[in-house]
Design a protein around this motif. Structure first.
Motif, PDB file in Angstrom:
ATOM      1  N   PHE A 116       0.797  -1.229   0.000  1.00 17.45           N
ATOM      2  CA  PHE A 116       0.000   0.000   0.000  1.00 17.45           C
ATOM      3  C   PHE A 116       0.828   1.277   0.000  1.00 17.45           C
ATOM      4  O   PHE A 116       0.285   2.368  -0.162  1.00 17.45           O
ATOM      5  N   GLY A 117       2.131   1.183   0.205  1.00 12.06           N
ATOM      6  CA  GLY A 117       2.957   2.384   0.219  1.00 12.06           C
ATOM      7  C   GLY A 117       2.863   3.119   1.543  1.00 12.06           C
ATOM      8  O   GLY A 117       2.868   2.508   2.607  1.00 12.06           O
ATOM      9  N   VAL A 118       2.766   4.430   1.491  1.00 11.91           N
ATOM     10  CA  VAL A 118       2.740   5.264   2.690  1.00 11.91           C
ATOM     11  C   VAL A 118       1.400   5.994   2.758  1.00 11.91           C
ATOM     12  O   VAL A 118       1.013   6.685   1.818  1.00 11.91           O
ATOM     13  N   GLY A 119       0.699   5.822   3.868  1.00 13.53           N
ATOM     14  CA  GLY A 119      -0.599   6.465   4.036  1.00 13.53           C
ATOM     15  C   GLY A 119      -0.551   7.688   4.916  1.00 13.53           C
ATOM     16  O   GLY A 119      -1.540   8.413   5.036  1.00 13.53           O
ATOM     17  N   GLY A 120       0.589   7.924   5.541  1.00  9.42           N
ATOM     18  CA  GLY A 120       0.726   9.085   6.412  1.00  9.42           C
ATOM     19  C   GLY A 120       2.004   8.992   7.210  1.00  9.42           C
ATOM     20  O   GLY A 120       2.605   7.918   7.327  1.00  9.42           O
ATOM     21  N   ARG A 121       2.429  10.117   7.755  1.00  7.93           N
ATOM     22  CA  ARG A 121       3.623  10.144   8.601  1.00  7.93           C
ATOM     23  C   ARG A 121       3.400  11.141   9.714  1.00  7.93           C
ATOM     24  O   ARG A 121       2.662  12.115   9.571  1.00  7.93           O
ATOM     25  N   GLY A 122       4.083  10.900  10.825  1.00  8.97           N
ATOM     26  CA  GLY A 122       3.980  11.826  11.939  1.00  8.97           C
ATOM     27  C   GLY A 122       4.513  11.221  13.218  1.00  8.97           C
ATOM     28  O   GLY A 122       4.372  10.015  13.454  1.00  8.97           O
ATOM     29  N   ALA A 123       5.119  12.047  14.030  1.00  8.35           N
ATOM     30  CA  ALA A 123       5.641  11.586  15.314  1.00  8.35           C
ATOM     31  C   ALA A 123       4.484  11.271  16.252  1.00  8.35           C
ATOM     32  O   ALA A 123       3.364  11.771  16.082  1.00  8.35           O
ATOM     33  N   PRO A 124       4.725  10.434  17.259  1.00  5.78           N
ATOM     34  CA  PRO A 124       3.675  10.163  18.249  1.00  5.78           C
ATOM     35  C   PRO A 124       3.165  11.461  18.869  1.00  5.78           C
ATOM     36  O   PRO A 124       3.951  12.304  19.294  1.00  5.78           O
ATOM     37  N   GLY A 125       1.848  11.632  18.876  1.00  5.43           N
ATOM     38  CA  GLY A 125       1.251  12.836  19.431  1.00  5.43           C
ATOM     39  C   GLY A 125       1.068  13.960  18.436  1.00  5.43           C
ATOM     40  O   GLY A 125       0.488  14.993  18.770  1.00  5.43           O
ATOM     41  N   SER A 126       1.541  13.789  17.202  1.00  4.84           N
ATOM     42  CA  SER A 126       1.331  14.807  16.173  1.00  4.84           C
ATOM     43  C   SER A 126      -0.139  14.817  15.758  1.00  4.84           C
ATOM     44  O   SER A 126      -0.913  13.927  16.122  1.00  4.84           O
ATOM     45  N   GLN A 127      -0.534  15.801  14.978  1.00  4.08           N
ATOM     46  CA  GLN A 127      -1.931  15.902  14.547  1.00  4.08           C
ATOM     47  C   GLN A 127      -2.355  14.669  13.762  1.00  4.08           C
ATOM     48  O   GLN A 127      -3.428  14.114  13.986  1.00  4.08           O
ATOM     49  N   ALA A 128      -1.519  14.220  12.835  1.00  2.53           N
ATOM     50  CA  ALA A 128      -1.851  13.025  12.053  1.00  2.53           C
ATOM     51  C   ALA A 128      -1.914  11.798  12.949  1.00  2.53           C
ATOM     52  O   ALA A 128      -2.773  10.926  12.775  1.00  2.53           O
ATOM     53  N   SER A 129      -1.019  11.707  13.922  1.00  2.00           N
ATOM     54  CA  SER A 129      -1.005  10.593  14.862  1.00  2.00           C
ATOM     55  C   SER A 129      -2.303  10.539  15.658  1.00  2.00           C
ATOM     56  O   SER A 129      -2.920   9.482  15.809  1.00  2.00           O
ATOM     57  N   LEU A 130      -2.749  11.687  16.169  1.00  2.00           N
ATOM     58  CA  LEU A 130      -3.964  11.731  16.984  1.00  2.00           C
ATOM     59  C   LEU A 130      -5.197  11.376  16.159  1.00  2.00           C
ATOM     60  O   LEU A 130      -6.074  10.628  16.616  1.00  2.00           O
ATOM     61  N   LEU A 131      -5.280  11.909  14.933  1.00  2.00           N
ATOM     62  CA  LEU A 131      -6.437  11.623  14.093  1.00  2.00           C
ATOM     63  C   LEU A 131      -6.491  10.149  13.704  1.00  2.00           C
ATOM     64  O   LEU A 131      -7.552   9.513  13.746  1.00  2.00           O
ATOM     65  N   HIS A 132      -5.349   9.608  13.315  1.00  2.00           N
ATOM     66  CA  HIS A 132      -5.337   8.202  12.902  1.00  2.00           C
ATOM     67  C   HIS A 132      -5.674   7.288  14.065  1.00  2.00           C
ATOM     68  O   HIS A 132      -6.421   6.313  13.916  1.00  2.00           O
ATOM     69  N   TYR A 133      -5.158   7.600  15.239  1.00  2.00           N
ATOM     70  CA  TYR A 133      -5.461   6.787  16.419  1.00  2.00           C
ATOM     71  C   TYR A 133      -6.952   6.863  16.757  1.00  2.00           C
ATOM     72  O   TYR A 133      -7.571   5.849  17.102  1.00  2.00           O
ATOM     73  N   ALA A 134      -7.552   8.049  16.639  1.00  2.00           N
ATOM     74  CA  ALA A 134      -8.978   8.202  16.921  1.00  2.00           C
ATOM     75  C   ALA A 134      -9.815   7.352  15.974  1.00  2.00           C
ATOM     76  O   ALA A 134     -10.804   6.731  16.377  1.00  2.00           O
ATOM     77  N   VAL A 135      -9.418   7.292  14.699  1.00  2.00           N
ATOM     78  CA  VAL A 135     -10.122   6.452  13.731  1.00  2.00           C
ATOM     79  C   VAL A 135      -9.987   4.983  14.116  1.00  2.00           C
ATOM     80  O   VAL A 135     -10.960   4.213  14.072  1.00  2.00           O
ATOM     81  N   THR A 136      -8.779   4.573  14.487  1.00  2.00           N
ATOM     82  CA  THR A 136      -8.540   3.180  14.865  1.00  2.00           C
ATOM     83  C   THR A 136      -9.433   2.760  16.022  1.00  2.00           C
ATOM     84  O   THR A 136     -10.038   1.682  16.014  1.00  2.00           O
ATOM     85  N   VAL A 137      -9.542   3.610  17.030  1.00  2.00           N
ATOM     86  CA  VAL A 137     -10.378   3.296  18.195  1.00  2.00           C
ATOM     87  C   VAL A 137     -11.855   3.261  17.805  1.00  2.00           C
ATOM     88  O   VAL A 137     -12.600   2.358  18.198  1.00  2.00           O
ATOM     89  N   ALA A 138     -12.289   4.237  17.002  1.00  6.07           N
ATOM     90  CA  ALA A 138     -13.709   4.354  16.654  1.00  6.07           C
ATOM     91  C   ALA A 138     -14.188   3.217  15.766  1.00  6.07           C
ATOM     92  O   ALA A 138     -15.377   2.872  15.777  1.00  6.07           O
ATOM     93  N   THR A 139     -13.306   2.625  14.980  1.00 14.97           N
ATOM     94  CA  THR A 139     -13.726   1.607  14.018  1.00 14.97           C
ATOM     95  C   THR A 139     -13.388   0.190  14.464  1.00 14.97           C
ATOM     96  O   THR A 139     -13.501  -0.747  13.681  1.00 14.97           O
ATOM     97  N   LYS A 140     -12.980   0.030  15.716  1.00 15.34           N
ATOM     98  CA  LYS A 140     -12.736  -1.320  16.230  1.00 15.34           C
ATOM     99  C   LYS A 140     -14.051  -2.085  16.324  1.00 15.34           C
ATOM    100  O   LYS A 140     -15.103  -1.498  16.543  1.00 15.34           O
ATOM    101  N   GLY A 141     -13.974  -3.395  16.212  1.00 12.60           N
ATOM    102  CA  GLY A 141     -15.168  -4.211  16.350  1.00 12.60           C
ATOM    103  C   GLY A 141     -15.826  -4.493  15.017  1.00 12.60           C
ATOM    104  O   GLY A 141     -15.287  -4.199  13.948  1.00 12.60           O
ATOM    105  N   PHE A 142     -17.034  -5.027  15.078  1.00 22.38           N
ATOM    106  CA  PHE A 142     -17.712  -5.497  13.875  1.00 22.38           C
ATOM    107  C   PHE A 142     -18.795  -4.538  13.390  1.00 22.38           C
ATOM    108  O   PHE A 142     -19.375  -4.758  12.338  1.00 22.38           O
ATOM    109  N   ASP A 143     -19.085  -3.502  14.155  1.00 24.41           N
ATOM    110  CA  ASP A 143     -20.076  -2.532  13.701  1.00 24.41           C
ATOM    111  C   ASP A 143     -19.520  -1.727  12.526  1.00 24.41           C
ATOM    112  O   ASP A 143     -18.309  -1.583  12.364  1.00 24.41           O
TER     113      ASP A 143
END
Length: 203
Positions: free
Chosen positions: A81-108
């Motif tokens: 897939f190549g590169v979908g984003g970059r950013g240090a831990p706690g950066s804006q991209a890091s926070l947004l991507h982590y929020a998506v990961t948490v929100a989309t966990k599970g089967f819903d």
């Protein structure tokens, strides 16, 4: 017409989250770009992963996505897939991507929605539904949006372009140097992404 109706429901859902005077300028249903992604924000320490062969890890990861093997996962993500984003831990991209990961966990099932107002970039997720939810329930979920994160519009730049086999990819660059990408399925129109990019850049 159906697509416009769905987008109107997303606008309604985002508008409910806004203070008086802030208006939605553009909205798009999106998927997070695949491949290597920004590092997660700092988390509590976890036990170290067991050692092992990286080559074996790559093989196992290809055979089953449910098997994780440390850095091998990153190698497979980059290869396919190549590169979908970059950013240090706690950066804006890091926070947004982590929020998506948490929100989309599970089967819903939840739609990810990018919105741009006259002040901010917004990332939200619709209320969860299942494969067996009625169409009425799915429509209600599209107006019930949870805000996952936001950034001042003046701290973001956006562009839509070609990346590998996907020519409908939106890249968001943040003022802290991090970036994150989103895309739509190849069969879908890229117009919503272009509208989001134009709204981010508008004066």
């Amino acid at each position: 017409m159906m697509v416009d109706e769905i987008r109107a429901r997303y606008v309604e859902g985002l508008t409910r989250l806004l203070p008086a005077g802030e208006r939605v300028r553009a909205v798009a249903q999106v998927r997070v770009g695949g491949g290597l992604v920004p590092a997660a924000p700092p988390q509590p320490a976890a036990p170290p992963a067991p050692g092992g062969s990286r080559v074996l890890g790559v093989l196992l990861t290809v055979l089953s996505p449910n098997i994780t093997f440390g850095r091998a996962d990153g190698a497979v993500d980059w290869l396919f897939f190549g590169v979908g984003g970059r950013g240090a831990p706690g950066s804006q991209a890091s926070l947004l991507h982590y929020a998506v990961t948490v929100a989309t966990k599970g089967f819903d099932l939840r739609d990810l929605v990018l919105g741009v107002t006259d002040q901010r970039l917004l990332l939200g997720a619709t209320a969860p539904v299942t494969l067996f939810s009625s169409s009425a329930a799915s429509e209600r979920a599209q107006t019930d949006v949870e805000l996952l994160g936001s950034a001042p519009r003046t701290t973001v730049t956006a562009r839509v372009g070609w990346y590998r086999l996907n020519w409908k990819r939106l890249r968001l660059d943040f003022a802290d140097g991090s970036w994150l990408s989103f895309h739509v399925p190849l069969a879908d129109s890229g117009r919503p992404l272009r509208e989001v990019a134009a709204a981010v850049s508008a004066g």
